[in-house]
Write an enzyme that holds these catalytic residues in place. Structure first.
Site, PDB file in Angstrom:
ATOM      1  CB  ALA A   1      -0.898  -0.021   1.226  1.00 13.91           C
TER       2      ALA A   1
ATOM      3  N   GLY B   1       0.635  -5.081   0.958  1.00  9.60           N
ATOM      4  CA  GLY B   1      -0.609  -5.178   0.201  1.00  9.60           C
ATOM      5  C   GLY B   1      -0.405  -5.811  -1.174  1.00  9.60           C
TER       6      GLY B   1
ATOM      7  CD  GLU C   1      -1.793  -7.812   3.165  1.00 12.56           C
ATOM      8  OE1 GLU C   1      -1.640  -6.641   2.745  1.00 12.56           O
ATOM      9  OE2 GLU C   1      -2.091  -8.069   4.333  1.00 12.56           O
TER      10      GLU C   1
ATOM     11  CD  GLU D   1       2.231  -5.431   5.623  1.00 12.33           C
ATOM     12  OE1 GLU D   1       3.085  -6.319   5.878  1.00 12.33           O
ATOM     13  OE2 GLU D   1       1.313  -5.589   4.796  1.00 12.33           O
TER      14      GLU D   1
HETATM   15  N1  CO8 Z   1       4.498   3.220  -0.965  1.00  5.73           N
HETATM   16  C1  CO8 Z   1       4.854   4.380  -1.565  1.00  5.73           C
HETATM   17  N2  CO8 Z   1       5.940   4.505  -2.349  1.00  5.73           N
HETATM   18  C2  CO8 Z   1       6.716   3.418  -2.519  1.00  5.73           C
HETATM   19  C3  CO8 Z   1       6.433   2.180  -1.917  1.00  5.73           C
HETATM   20  C4  CO8 Z   1       5.246   2.106  -1.118  1.00  5.73           C
HETATM   21  N3  CO8 Z   1       4.850   0.964  -0.542  1.00  5.73           N
HETATM   22  N4  CO8 Z   1       7.393   1.295  -2.250  1.00  5.73           N
HETATM   23  C5  CO8 Z   1       8.250   1.945  -3.046  1.00  5.73           C
HETATM   24  N5  CO8 Z   1       7.854   3.239  -3.205  1.00  5.73           N
HETATM   25  C6  CO8 Z   1       8.495   4.295  -3.984  1.00  5.73           C
HETATM   26  C7  CO8 Z   1       9.735   4.821  -3.283  1.00  5.73           C
HETATM   27  O1  CO8 Z   1       9.390   5.776  -2.300  1.00  5.73           O
HETATM   28  C8  CO8 Z   1      10.504   5.408  -4.443  1.00  5.73           C
HETATM   29  O2  CO8 Z   1       9.939   6.646  -4.791  1.00  5.73           O
HETATM   30  P1  CO8 Z   1      10.867   7.999  -4.794  1.00  5.73           P
HETATM   31  O3  CO8 Z   1      11.911   7.715  -5.849  1.00  5.73           O
HETATM   32  O4  CO8 Z   1       9.905   9.063  -5.164  1.00  5.73           O
HETATM   33  O5  CO8 Z   1      11.451   8.100  -3.435  1.00  5.73           O
HETATM   34  C9  CO8 Z   1      10.188   4.440  -5.581  1.00  5.73           C
HETATM   35  O6  CO8 Z   1       8.995   3.758  -5.201  1.00  5.73           O
HETATM   36  C10 CO8 Z   1      11.294   3.405  -5.799  1.00  5.73           C
HETATM   37  O7  CO8 Z   1      11.498   2.771  -4.557  1.00  5.73           O
HETATM   38  P2  CO8 Z   1      12.976   2.609  -3.916  1.00  5.73           P
HETATM   39  O8  CO8 Z   1      13.832   3.732  -4.318  1.00  5.73           O
HETATM   40  O9  CO8 Z   1      12.776   2.376  -2.451  1.00  5.73           O
HETATM   41  O10 CO8 Z   1      13.436   1.283  -4.665  1.00  5.73           O
HETATM   42  P3  CO8 Z   1      14.484   0.205  -4.133  1.00  5.73           P
HETATM   43  O11 CO8 Z   1      14.753  -0.692  -5.295  1.00  5.73           O
HETATM   44  O12 CO8 Z   1      15.646   0.872  -3.465  1.00  5.73           O
HETATM   45  O13 CO8 Z   1      13.712  -0.612  -2.987  1.00  5.73           O
HETATM   46  C11 CO8 Z   1      11.803  -1.785  -2.051  1.00  5.73           C
HETATM   47  C12 CO8 Z   1      12.582  -1.382  -3.337  1.00  5.73           C
HETATM   48  C13 CO8 Z   1      12.642  -2.751  -1.223  1.00  5.73           C
HETATM   49  C14 CO8 Z   1      10.526  -2.475  -2.521  1.00  5.73           C
HETATM   50  C15 CO8 Z   1      11.489  -0.517  -1.231  1.00  5.73           C
HETATM   51  O14 CO8 Z   1      10.893   0.457  -2.096  1.00  5.73           O
HETATM   52  C16 CO8 Z   1      10.537  -0.756  -0.087  1.00  5.73           C
HETATM   53  O15 CO8 Z   1      10.927  -1.261   0.942  1.00  5.73           O
HETATM   54  N6  CO8 Z   1       9.228  -0.365  -0.250  1.00  5.73           N
HETATM   55  C17 CO8 Z   1       8.254  -0.445   0.808  1.00  5.73           C
HETATM   56  C18 CO8 Z   1       7.802  -1.889   1.031  1.00  5.73           C
HETATM   57  C19 CO8 Z   1       6.779  -1.937   2.152  1.00  5.73           C
HETATM   58  O16 CO8 Z   1       7.052  -1.615   3.290  1.00  5.73           O
HETATM   59  N7  CO8 Z   1       5.518  -2.362   1.824  1.00  5.73           N
HETATM   60  C20 CO8 Z   1       4.460  -2.446   2.775  1.00  5.73           C
HETATM   61  C21 CO8 Z   1       3.617  -1.194   2.736  1.00  5.73           C
HETATM   62  S1  CO8 Z   1       2.328  -1.154   3.978  1.00  5.73           S
HETATM   63  C22 CO8 Z   1       1.097  -2.154   3.328  1.00  5.73           C
HETATM   64  O17 CO8 Z   1       1.216  -2.668   2.277  1.00  5.73           O
HETATM   65  C23 CO8 Z   1      -0.110  -2.321   4.178  1.00  5.73           C
HETATM   66  C24 CO8 Z   1      -1.261  -2.925   3.370  1.00  5.73           C
HETATM   67  C25 CO8 Z   1      -2.484  -3.046   4.207  1.00  5.73           C
HETATM   68  C26 CO8 Z   1      -3.472  -1.943   3.969  1.00  5.73           C
HETATM   69  C27 CO8 Z   1      -4.669  -2.271   4.816  1.00  5.73           C
HETATM   70  C28 CO8 Z   1      -5.835  -1.352   4.613  1.00  5.73           C
HETATM   71  C29 CO8 Z   1      -7.010  -1.815   5.451  1.00  5.73           C
END
Ligand code: CO8
Length: 258
Positions: A65, A109, A112, A132
């Protein structure tokens, strides 16, 4: 309909839905999930569509998400908005088969969403995770529930508590995915599986999907009874007559969804 965060193509009875927020690794926000819910609903209504494939990019199926969108929200915001729930419910209501084709990150997400599909085919570069916990929250769309049923308590706890990623080989070994293929072959494999399903009788395809899903919702005894009754009821279809006649006559069955 014109979409901004997904791309939909229909090819040989298969609707290919591609998540398309490349700058955010396909992070799920309200617009994307709303467009996805609409596209899935349209696929259900469109008689030309017999199977759906849901995919992302080579780098990410979806990295979760949208954290930036969620970061300023309060408990009252997410509780009263019931964030994502209506669209997720709509996505899960599809009765036609839906395959997730996962390459790269399927996190939070994203993992999921893949698990909501009927089965997952992934590339050898896929990485699954429920990270998360690193954000001070927990999974909210099935990561503590569906993942546990896929891979068992021990691995689900490991993934949810440490936030570590699972690679494709471990995902296949643990029963999270049905097939792993080289990344360049992913879409060919997923589309060919979808086309194979599209050749079957839609009545038995939908009945099989409903019956397998029932196994998650009920006891073994009730599930077996449900399956047997569905099996019996398929003898009321013309496709059952055609399928069995074609076998006897050593020819390809011509199903008509009747
Ligand atoms: N949300 C927003 N932006 C994201 C996300 C995300 N989940 N993941 C990546 N991005 C963005 C980064 O911020 C970046 O943007 P910018 O260049 O503008 O800063 C761009 O995508 C590229 O990402 P990275 O530079 O971080 O790329 P890397 O190759 O270095 O890393 C990763 C890739 C490992 C995937 C890293 O981006 C990461 O850890 N992302 C987050 C993963 C995460 O924590 N996911 C869980 C999110 S919470 C969730 O999913 C809860 C769902 C439940 C909802 C329930 C509702 C009821």
């Amino acid at each position: 309909m014109a979409y901004e965060t997904i791309i939909v193509e229909i090819e040989d009875h298969v609707a290919l839905i591609k998540l398309n927020r490349p700058d955010a690794l396909n992070a799920l926000n309200e617009q994307l999930l709303s467009e996805l819910a609409t596209a899935v609903g349209e696929a259900q209504q469109n008689d030309k569509v017999r199977c759906v494939v849901l995919t992302g990019s080579e780098k990410a199926f979806a990295a979760g998400a949208d954290i930036k969108m969620m970061s300023e929200k309060s408990f009252v915001d997410v509780f009263t908005e019931d964030l994502f729930t209506a669209d997720i419910d709509a996505i899960q209501r599809i009765r036609k088969p839906i395959i997730a084709a996962v390459s790269g990150y399927a996190l939070g997400g994203g993992c999921e969403l893949a698990m909501m599909c009927d089965f997952i085919i992934c590339s050898d570069t896929a990485k699954f995770g429920q990270p998360e916990i690193n954000l001070g929250v927990i999974a909210g769309l099935g990561g503590t529930q569906r993942l546990t049923r896929f891979v068992g308590k021990s691995k689900a706890m490991d993934m949810n508590l440490t936030g570590r990623f699972m690679d494709a080989e471990e995902a296949e070994r643990s029963g999270l995915v049905s097939r792993v293929v080289p990344v360049k072959k992913l879409m060919e494999e997923a589309m060919s599986a979808a086309q194979k399903i599209a050749e079957k009788s839609m009545i038995s395809v939908m009945a099989a999907k409903e019956s397998v899903n029932r196994s998650y919702e009920t006891t073994l005894r009730e599930g077996l009874l449900f399956e047997r009754r569905v099996f019996h009821s398929l003898f009321a279809s013309e496709d059952q007559k055609e399928g069995m006649a074609a076998f006897t006559e050593k020819r390809q069955a011509q199903f008509r969804d009747k």
